[in-house]
Each structure stands twice: as structure tokens, then as C-alpha cells.
Design a protein around this motif. Structure first.
Motif, PDB file in Angstrom:
ATOM      1  N   ILE A   6      15.411   2.111  -9.154  1.00 45.36           N
ATOM      2  CA  ILE A   6      15.053   1.781  -7.776  1.00 45.36           C
ATOM      3  C   ILE A   6      14.631   3.045  -7.022  1.00 45.36           C
ATOM      4  CG2 ILE A   6      15.913   0.875  -5.562  1.00 45.36           C
ATOM      5  CD1 ILE A   6      15.610  -1.264  -7.696  1.00 45.36           C
ATOM      6  N   VAL A   7      13.581   2.911  -6.197  1.00 49.15           N
ATOM      7  CA  VAL A   7      13.159   4.015  -5.326  1.00 49.15           C
ATOM      8  C   VAL A   7      13.039   3.494  -3.905  1.00 49.15           C
ATOM      9  CG1 VAL A   7      11.899   5.183  -7.177  1.00 49.15           C
ATOM     10  CG2 VAL A   7      10.692   3.584  -5.677  1.00 49.15           C
ATOM     11  N   ARG A   8      13.059   4.406  -2.935  1.00 50.28           N
ATOM     12  CA  ARG A   8      12.889   4.050  -1.532  1.00 50.28           C
ATOM     13  C   ARG A   8      11.455   4.307  -1.089  1.00 50.28           C
ATOM     14  NH1 ARG A   8      17.638   4.596   2.660  1.00 50.28           N
ATOM     15  NH2 ARG A   8      19.432   3.935   1.418  1.00 50.28           N
ATOM     16  N   GLY A   9      11.026   3.552  -0.080  1.00 48.55           N
ATOM     17  CA  GLY A   9       9.690   3.752   0.454  1.00 48.55           C
ATOM     18  C   GLY A   9       9.624   3.361   1.918  1.00 48.55           C
ATOM     19  N   ILE A  10       8.450   3.567   2.496  1.00 49.67           N
ATOM     20  CA  ILE A  10       8.180   3.192   3.883  1.00 49.67           C
ATOM     21  C   ILE A  10       7.016   2.209   3.897  1.00 49.67           C
ATOM     22  CG2 ILE A  10       7.555   3.981   6.194  1.00 49.67           C
ATOM     23  CD1 ILE A  10      10.282   4.953   5.298  1.00 49.67           C
ATOM     24  N   PHE A  11       7.264   1.022   4.466  1.00 48.75           N
ATOM     25  CA  PHE A  11       6.235  -0.015   4.485  1.00 48.75           C
ATOM     26  C   PHE A  11       5.093   0.355   5.424  1.00 48.75           C
ATOM     27  CE2 PHE A  11       4.326  -3.971   5.972  1.00 48.75           C
ATOM     28  CZ  PHE A  11       4.108  -4.636   4.780  1.00 48.75           C
ATOM     29  N   GLU A  12       3.857   0.146   4.956  1.00 40.05           N
ATOM     30  CA  GLU A  12       2.679   0.425   5.776  1.00 40.05           C
ATOM     31  C   GLU A  12       2.011  -0.878   6.219  1.00 40.05           C
ATOM     32  OE1 GLU A  12      -0.429   2.344   7.800  1.00 40.05           O
ATOM     33  OE2 GLU A  12       1.592   2.928   7.223  1.00 40.05           O
ATOM     34  N   LYS A  13       1.521  -1.677   5.282  1.00 40.58           N
ATOM     35  CA  LYS A  13       0.914  -2.956   5.641  1.00 40.58           C
ATOM     36  C   LYS A  13       0.796  -3.850   4.418  1.00 40.58           C
ATOM     37  CE  LYS A  13      -3.934  -1.494   5.091  1.00 40.58           C
ATOM     38  NZ  LYS A  13      -5.247  -1.362   5.766  1.00 40.58           N
ATOM     39  N   ARG A  14       0.645  -5.129   4.702  1.00 35.62           N
ATOM     40  CA  ARG A  14       0.472  -6.109   3.634  1.00 35.62           C
ATOM     41  C   ARG A  14      -1.013  -6.369   3.443  1.00 35.62           C
ATOM     42  NH1 ARG A  14       4.408 -11.366   2.813  1.00 35.62           N
ATOM     43  NH2 ARG A  14       3.877 -11.747   0.619  1.00 35.62           N
ATOM     44  N   ILE A  15      -1.443  -6.300   2.203  1.00 32.67           N
ATOM     45  CA  ILE A  15      -2.852  -6.524   1.886  1.00 32.67           C
ATOM     46  C   ILE A  15      -3.125  -8.011   1.687  1.00 32.67           C
ATOM     47  CG2 ILE A  15      -4.758  -5.955   0.338  1.00 32.67           C
ATOM     48  CD1 ILE A  15      -3.661  -3.583   1.919  1.00 32.67           C
ATOM     49  N   ASN A  16      -2.273  -8.656   0.897  1.00 34.43           N
ATOM     50  CA  ASN A  16      -2.358 -10.101   0.661  1.00 34.43           C
ATOM     51  C   ASN A  16      -0.969 -10.592   0.254  1.00 34.43           C
ATOM     52  OD1 ASN A  16      -2.079  -9.610  -2.208  1.00 34.43           O
ATOM     53  ND2 ASN A  16      -4.268  -9.125  -2.277  1.00 34.43           N
ATOM     54  N   ARG A  17      -0.876 -11.803  -0.235  1.00 37.32           N
ATOM     55  CA  ARG A  17       0.439 -12.362  -0.576  1.00 37.32           C
ATOM     56  C   ARG A  17       1.167 -11.559  -1.642  1.00 37.32           C
ATOM     57  NH1 ARG A  17       0.787 -18.347  -2.214  1.00 37.32           N
ATOM     58  NH2 ARG A  17      -0.878 -17.762  -3.648  1.00 37.32           N
ATOM     59  N   PHE A  18       0.414 -10.885  -2.501  1.00 38.98           N
ATOM     60  CA  PHE A  18       1.017 -10.221  -3.652  1.00 38.98           C
ATOM     61  C   PHE A  18       1.059  -8.699  -3.561  1.00 38.98           C
ATOM     62  CE2 PHE A  18      -1.120 -14.132  -5.009  1.00 38.98           C
ATOM     63  CZ  PHE A  18      -0.047 -14.844  -5.531  1.00 38.98           C
ATOM     64  N   ILE A  19       0.268  -8.114  -2.686  1.00 41.62           N
ATOM     65  CA  ILE A  19       0.126  -6.659  -2.646  1.00 41.62           C
ATOM     66  C   ILE A  19       0.368  -6.105  -1.241  1.00 41.62           C
ATOM     67  CG2 ILE A  19      -1.450  -4.705  -3.018  1.00 41.62           C
ATOM     68  CD1 ILE A  19      -0.662  -6.056  -5.598  1.00 41.62           C
ATOM     69  N   SER A  20       1.095  -4.995  -1.180  1.00 44.07           N
ATOM     70  CA  SER A  20       1.295  -4.264   0.073  1.00 44.07           C
ATOM     71  C   SER A  20       1.061  -2.786  -0.160  1.00 44.07           C
ATOM     72  CB  SER A  20       2.715  -4.470   0.615  1.00 44.07           C
ATOM     73  OG  SER A  20       2.885  -5.762   1.126  1.00 44.07           O
ATOM     74  N   GLU A  21       0.890  -2.059   0.935  1.00 45.80           N
ATOM     75  CA  GLU A  21       0.801  -0.604   0.871  1.00 45.80           C
ATOM     76  C   GLU A  21       2.117  -0.011   1.348  1.00 45.80           C
ATOM     77  OE1 GLU A  21      -2.582   0.653   3.130  1.00 45.80           O
ATOM     78  OE2 GLU A  21      -3.988   0.236   1.509  1.00 45.80           O
ATOM     79  N   LYS A  28       0.759   7.233  -0.409  1.00 44.35           N
ATOM     80  CA  LYS A  28       0.500   5.810  -0.160  1.00 44.35           C
ATOM     81  C   LYS A  28       0.065   5.128  -1.449  1.00 44.35           C
ATOM     82  CE  LYS A  28      -2.969   4.484   2.489  1.00 44.35           C
ATOM     83  NZ  LYS A  28      -3.732   4.180   3.729  1.00 44.35           N
ATOM     84  N   LEU A  29       0.813   4.077  -1.815  1.00 40.85           N
ATOM     85  CA  LEU A  29       0.529   3.346  -3.045  1.00 40.85           C
ATOM     86  C   LEU A  29       0.437   1.855  -2.767  1.00 40.85           C
ATOM     87  CD1 LEU A  29       3.168   5.040  -5.396  1.00 40.85           C
ATOM     88  CD2 LEU A  29       0.727   5.559  -5.278  1.00 40.85           C
ATOM     89  N   GLN A  30      -0.320   1.166  -3.600  1.00 38.41           N
ATOM     90  CA  GLN A  30      -0.314  -0.285  -3.562  1.00 38.41           C
ATOM     91  C   GLN A  30       0.796  -0.777  -4.483  1.00 38.41           C
ATOM     92  OE1 GLN A  30      -4.094  -2.184  -4.260  1.00 38.41           O
ATOM     93  NE2 GLN A  30      -4.866  -1.611  -2.245  1.00 38.41           N
ATOM     94  N   PHE A  63       5.327  -0.387  -8.910  1.00 42.78           N
ATOM     95  CA  PHE A  63       6.508  -0.712  -8.126  1.00 42.78           C
ATOM     96  C   PHE A  63       6.421  -2.116  -7.514  1.00 42.78           C
ATOM     97  CE2 PHE A  63       5.896   3.891  -7.923  1.00 42.78           C
ATOM     98  CZ  PHE A  63       7.129   4.348  -8.367  1.00 42.78           C
ATOM     99  N   SER A  64       7.603  -2.708  -7.272  1.00 42.22           N
ATOM    100  CA  SER A  64       7.688  -4.011  -6.604  1.00 42.22           C
ATOM    101  C   SER A  64       8.719  -3.920  -5.488  1.00 42.22           C
ATOM    102  CB  SER A  64       8.130  -5.102  -7.586  1.00 42.22           C
ATOM    103  OG  SER A  64       7.189  -5.283  -8.621  1.00 42.22           O
ATOM    104  N   ILE A  65       8.357  -4.412  -4.293  1.00 42.05           N
ATOM    105  CA  ILE A  65       9.312  -4.433  -3.185  1.00 42.05           C
ATOM    106  C   ILE A  65      10.370  -5.487  -3.458  1.00 42.05           C
ATOM    107  CG2 ILE A  65       9.639  -4.809  -0.708  1.00 42.05           C
ATOM    108  CD1 ILE A  65       6.745  -4.009  -0.263  1.00 42.05           C
ATOM    109  N   ILE A  66      11.649  -5.090  -3.346  1.00 42.06           N
ATOM    110  CA  ILE A  66      12.740  -6.051  -3.560  1.00 42.06           C
ATOM    111  C   ILE A  66      13.595  -6.239  -2.307  1.00 42.06           C
ATOM    112  CG2 ILE A  66      12.877  -5.678  -6.045  1.00 42.06           C
ATOM    113  CD1 ILE A  66      15.410  -3.946  -5.419  1.00 42.06           C
ATOM    114  N   ALA A  67      13.551  -5.290  -1.358  1.00 45.10           N
ATOM    115  CA  ALA A  67      14.392  -5.410  -0.169  1.00 45.10           C
ATOM    116  C   ALA A  67      13.783  -4.639   0.987  1.00 45.10           C
ATOM    117  CB  ALA A  67      15.811  -4.913  -0.447  1.00 45.10           C
ATOM    118  N   VAL A  68      14.100  -5.100   2.207  1.00 39.16           N
ATOM    119  CA  VAL A  68      13.615  -4.479   3.439  1.00 39.16           C
ATOM    120  C   VAL A  68      14.816  -4.247   4.352  1.00 39.16           C
ATOM    121  CG1 VAL A  68      12.051  -4.691   5.409  1.00 39.16           C
ATOM    122  CG2 VAL A  68      11.435  -5.747   3.213  1.00 39.16           C
TER     123      VAL A  68
END
Length: 230
Positions: A6-21, A28-30, A63-68
Motif C-alpha cells: 500500500i502507498v499513500r497519495g493525493i487525489f487530483e481528479k477523476r478522469i472517468n469511472r475507472f481512472i483518476s489522477e 502525477k499518475l493515472q 496502482f488502484s485507489i482503495i480508500a479515501v
């Protein structure tokens, strides 16, 4: 239920239902989003997120977002996690309303639906449909966060199974701590809310439990009171 790396990140924006930045270590990664729901109250620019690292070199996203993090509390958003958590809990007899079971299986078909869990207790057979809950407003957990014809279908199919003698339950698994009650989101989907009432009248148990969300996992914790009519 435990995750791998697991790694930590900072949410930027959602591109579509499946992908975020997301920013990870300033880059900055997708990334993949493990939930196709709206999650507007969670996916705010600058929000802290937890991401699972994939060991599959052929994946487009590592990477996949699992928690906010919301108001200081981690909210698990992994749509596959509730079924895994519920399966573990049922297998270990940790849901008092169900009790100890002799057998539990995942993804079993009944009629026109495929229910999340099937179990046996002696000669009694039953089904459990698990609904992950990520929407929380002022301490109240709510489902759904978007209209769900599929969810309504499952509820009505459970009611049918209950009338045929099966022990049936709907488990709303709240993917965070701190909620004082669960209610159906009637404003969002009145048809689903009405289906829950019909199911309860047919003998379906309507249950809600919260979870203990950690940086690398999630486990079933305590009962959350259910109010089908506010």
C-alpha cells in the motif's frame, strides 16, 4: 481482509469511472478506481488516498485507489472488499443474526439472480446479498448513492427466496467507522427503498454492520442500527 503493498497519495481528479489522477511522491499518475460509483463526496481535489500496488507488469495502471480520508476517517471504496469481508465474517460466525454455519459459498445462482453468499446451517439453507456502503451524511450511512435497478432486482429475488423457505438477509457493509444508523437513500432511489420494505415483510433480514478500516485492510466490526422508514 488484507491488501498487499500500500502507498499513500493525493487525489487530483477523476478522469472517468475507472481512472483518476493522483499524486504519489509528488508525481502525477493515472490510477485505477476500484469503484464505479459516483463518490463525489469523497473524491475531492487534495484528499488523501490509499492505493494498492499491483504486481502485474502487464497492467496499464500500477496502482488502484482503495480508500479515501474523509473528516479524519478512512473510507474504503473497494467495491470487491465487502463481499470478501462478509465471507470471512460468516465463515467465522461473527454475524450474530446469522450465527455459526456449516457451509458458506460465494456467488451462487438462484432464479434470475446471482447472490453474493450461500450458506447452510444443518438442514436450513440461505442466501445473503452484500451491499457496500460508502455514502455517509452527518453520521448516517446511506445506500445507494445512485439509482440501482440491479440492486432492486436482487432485493426482490431475495424476498422470493425467503417465501420459499430460505433464510435470507441483506447485509449493508458500511465501509467506515462512526455511523450512528443506516437508512435507505429514498431520495436517490425510492424504488429500492420500497423494495427493502417489501423484502422485510417477506421475512428477509435487513442488517448493517460497520467496519474497521486500516491502511492495509478492512474487517467487520459492530452492528449499525437500521431504519427503513425515517
Amino acid at each position: 481482509m488484507k491488501y498487499g503493498e500500500i502507498v499513500r497519495g493525493i487525489f487530483e481528479k477523476r478522469i472517468n469511472r475507472f481512472i483518476s489522477e493522483v499524486y504519489i511522491d509528488g508525481v502525477k499518475l493515472q490510477v485505477h478506481v476500484k469503484n464505479t460509483g459516483r463518490l463525489k463526496e469523497l473524491f475531492q481535489q487534495g484528499a488523501k488516498v490509499l492505493l494498492e500496488c499491483s504486481d502485474n507488469p502487464n497492467r496499464k495502471t500500477q496502482f488502484s485507489i482503495i480508500a479515501v480520508l474523509k473528516d479524519g476517517v478512512w473510507v474504503n471504496i473497494d467495491s470487491q472488499a465487502p463481499n470478501a469481508v462478509a465471507f470471512e465474517a460468516i465463515k467465522e460466525g461473527r454475524i450474530a443474526e446469522i450465527g455459526q454455519v456449516d457451509l458458506v459459498k460465494r456467488e451462487v445462482t438462484f432464479g434470475a439472480s446471482r447472490f453474493d453468499l450461500y450458506f447452510e446451517q444443518g438442514e436450513q439453507k440461505g442466501f445473503i446479498e452484500v451491499k457496500g456502503v460508502t455514502l455517509e451524511i452527518e453520521g448516517v450511512a446511506m445506500f445507494p448513492d445512485a439509482p440501482t435497478t440491479r440492486g432492486t432486482k436482487h432485493v426482490l429475488e431475495l424476498a422470493k427466496a425467503a417465501k420459499e423457505g430460505y433464510h435470507c438477509a441483506i447485509l449493508f457493509l458500511v465501509q467506515l467507522k462512526g455511523c450512528r444508523k443506516f437508512v435507505p437513500n429514498r431520495e436517490m432511489d425510492p424504488v429500492f427503498a420500497d423494495a427493502l420494505l417489501k423484502a422485510e415483510e417477506s421475512g428477509v433480514q435487513i442488517l448493517a454492520y460497520d467496519t474497521m478500516v486500516t491502511e492495509d485492510g478492512m474487517v467487520l466490526d459492530t452492528v449499525v442500527p437500521v431504519e427503513l422508514i425515517e
